[in-house]
Design a protein around this motif. Sequence first.
Motif, mmCIF file in Angstrom:
data_model
loop_
_atom_site.group_PDB
_atom_site.id
_atom_site.type_symbol
_atom_site.label_atom_id
_atom_site.label_comp_id
_atom_site.label_asym_id
_atom_site.label_seq_id
_atom_site.Cartn_x
_atom_site.Cartn_y
_atom_site.Cartn_z
ATOM 1 N N ILE A 1 33.561 -15.463 -107.641
ATOM 2 C CA ILE A 1 32.736 -14.259 -107.742
ATOM 3 C C ILE A 1 31.404 -14.438 -107.024
ATOM 4 O O ILE A 1 30.949 -13.527 -106.319
ATOM 5 C CB ILE A 1 32.520 -13.867 -109.222
ATOM 6 C CG1 ILE A 1 33.869 -13.714 -109.946
ATOM 7 C CG2 ILE A 1 31.668 -12.619 -109.320
ATOM 8 C CD1 ILE A 1 34.840 -12.760 -109.309
ATOM 9 N N THR B 1 27.714 -6.622 -112.129
ATOM 10 C CA THR B 1 27.961 -6.094 -113.474
ATOM 11 C C THR B 1 29.340 -5.462 -113.553
ATOM 12 O O THR B 1 30.087 -5.684 -114.515
ATOM 13 C CB THR B 1 26.881 -5.061 -113.853
ATOM 14 O OG1 THR B 1 25.608 -5.727 -113.857
ATOM 15 C CG2 THR B 1 27.143 -4.447 -115.215
ATOM 16 N N SER C 1 32.103 -8.302 -113.364
ATOM 17 C CA SER C 1 32.187 -9.116 -114.585
ATOM 18 C C SER C 1 32.761 -8.339 -115.759
ATOM 19 O O SER C 1 33.274 -8.935 -116.702
ATOM 20 C CB SER C 1 30.817 -9.691 -114.945
ATOM 21 O OG SER C 1 29.927 -8.653 -115.298
#
Length: 119
Positions: free
Chosen positions: A18, A50, A53
Amino acid sequence: MAETTLSRYYRALDEDRIDDALAMLDPEIRFVMVLPAGTRRGESRADMGTYISGRGVPDRRHLVLRESRDGDVEFLYGKVTDGGVTTGRFLSGVRLGADGLIASYEVTFDTEHVLVEDR
């Protein structure tokens, strides 16, 4: 054709890298994702982080079927699998900044329509 930045971005996501994926984005990236559950928009790398995740999908893969580049714009079409099962198809495009980072990103995802068959 050499692999696109967009293709490398999806591979990083799929490999659970990520931070590497987010590093490909301009800090002030503007994005829109048109998804079956609604449209999501953002204006920063943090906004994208955001969203990523919060997806909660451990075994998602983006399988590239077609990709192209025209100057600072890239396009990609592919299918998404979750746990090896195809869940839909996506069409995405990005504009790269002078620094090579993704400055603008747009994607549509649909669970039914097939624009291009698998190879």
